[in-house]
Design a protein around this motif. Structure first.
Motif, short mmCIF file in Angstrom:
data_model
loop_
_atom_site.label_atom_id
_atom_site.label_comp_id
_atom_site.label_asym_id
_atom_site.label_seq_id
_atom_site.Cartn_x
_atom_site.Cartn_y
_atom_site.Cartn_z
N SER A 247 8.56 -15.02 -14.10
CA SER A 247 7.88 -13.75 -14.60
C SER A 247 7.01 -13.41 -13.25
O SER A 247 6.46 -12.20 -12.58
N TRP A 248 6.28 -14.39 -12.64
CA TRP A 248 5.44 -14.55 -11.48
C TRP A 248 6.22 -13.66 -10.37
O TRP A 248 6.05 -12.80 -9.71
N TRP A 253 7.57 -9.13 -7.08
CA TRP A 253 8.70 -8.04 -6.55
C TRP A 253 8.30 -6.78 -6.82
O TRP A 253 8.27 -5.84 -5.96
N GLY A 254 7.70 -6.50 -8.27
CA GLY A 254 7.59 -5.23 -8.33
C GLY A 254 6.47 -4.50 -7.78
O GLY A 254 6.39 -3.45 -7.59
N LEU A 255 5.41 -5.47 -7.53
CA LEU A 255 4.11 -5.04 -6.95
C LEU A 255 4.37 -4.77 -5.41
O LEU A 255 4.00 -3.77 -4.61
N ALA A 260 5.25 -0.93 -1.17
CA ALA A 260 6.30 0.05 -0.18
C ALA A 260 6.57 1.31 -0.44
O ALA A 260 6.52 2.15 0.50
N LEU A 261 6.77 1.65 -1.82
CA LEU A 261 6.86 2.91 -2.20
C LEU A 261 5.82 4.05 -1.59
O LEU A 261 5.89 5.05 -1.37
N LEU A 262 4.22 3.48 -1.91
CA LEU A 262 3.06 4.16 -1.69
C LEU A 262 2.96 4.22 -0.32
O LEU A 262 2.68 5.27 0.40
N ARG A 263 3.25 3.38 0.46
CA ARG A 263 3.35 3.39 2.19
C ARG A 263 4.21 4.51 2.61
O ARG A 263 3.90 5.11 3.50
#
Length: 264
Positions: A247-248, A253-255, A260-263
């Motif tokens: 889960s961690w 990975w999701g964060l 990366a998407l925001l950048r």
């Protein structure tokens, strides 16, 4: 009859509208003590340390009233966890060598929020769940064994590959005796059934091999489940830690993907 309140600053102060003790011409009646120091602070530590603090408080109150622990004739002990009974007794026996009469009970909660260790709320469900899983595993294993040794016509409740994986030398809860001809007891009972009277009981036909000894077998299976529970608990802990790690990793990975998407 005169009754004199007793108070000493060398013991934990009362947590409510009551006296530390009441002295009469014939006896001294002491209020209950919790593991608090004379300033009223709960102490942390082992059950032995908490028992020692309670008895020290009681000792100070009795001495203030002109008595001592050696004159105590009756003690009431309240534990938040009866699992602490043996450890409490180790410290208790050092103080009450004359062995006064005593009662000991477990309670849900004591004053000032002094309650059972929170870890118990975690371990108790874990113990119960691990026992249920152990009992299910024992039942599946013994069902497969009975099908193998007693020639039952009903197939086992587990797949053949799992039957081969869990099958090994029988234990106490599976009878495996065979006669000299190599015929299993279950098959022998079926062969002899037409030649003898079939008596009906509350548990069914008297030649029903398993259910005629159901109570004894269930007790033995429960004993085996308790013996297996430790390994089941270890397995559950390992699986839980693995799931937490996965889960961690998934959250990390999701964060990372979101950053990366925001950048971009």
């Amino acid at each position: 009859m005169s009754a004199t309140p007793v108070y000493t600053k060398n013991a934990a102060p009362p947590a409510g509208p009551y006296s530390q003790a009441i002295k009469t011409p014939t006896a001294i009646y002491c209020s209950g003590q919790i593991p608090c120091d004379p300033e009223g602070n709960l102490i942390e530590g082992t059950i032995q340390e908490k028992t020692r603090q309670c008895i020290n408080n009681l000792k100070a109150v009795l001495e203030e009233a002109g008595s001592s622990l050696e004159k105590v004739v009756k003690v009431n002990v309240f534990l938040a966890d009866m699992g602490d009974f043996a450890s409490m007794n180790e410290e208790y026996a050092k103080w009450f060598t004359h062995k006064p009469a005593r009662s000991c009970v477990a309670v849900k909660q004591l004053p000032k929020g002094f309650i059972e260790n929170p870890i118990t709320f975690i371990t108790t469900p874990l113990y119960f769940i691990s026992f249920l899983i152990s009992l299910a595993l024992v039942d599946l294993r013994n069902t497969a064994r009975r099908a193998h040794y007693h020639g039952e016509q009903n197939p086992p409740r587990v797949p053949s590959w799992l039957h081969r994986a869990i099958f090994y030398q029988p234990s106490r809860s599976t009878t495996t005796d065979r006669n000299s001809s190599g015929v299993s007891p279950g098959q022998r009972l079926k062969d002899e059934a037409p030649a003898r009277k079939r008596r009906v009981t509350r548990g069914g036909l008297d030649d029903d091999y398993y259910h005629s000894h159901q109570r004894k077998l269930l007790r033995m299976e429960a004993e085996e489940a308790f013996e297996m529970r430790r390994w089941v608990m270890i397995g559950l802990i390992v699986i839980s830690l693995g799931l937490m790690w996965m889960s961690w990793k998934l959250v990390s990975w999701g964060l990372g993907a979101v950053k990366a998407l925001l950048r971009s």
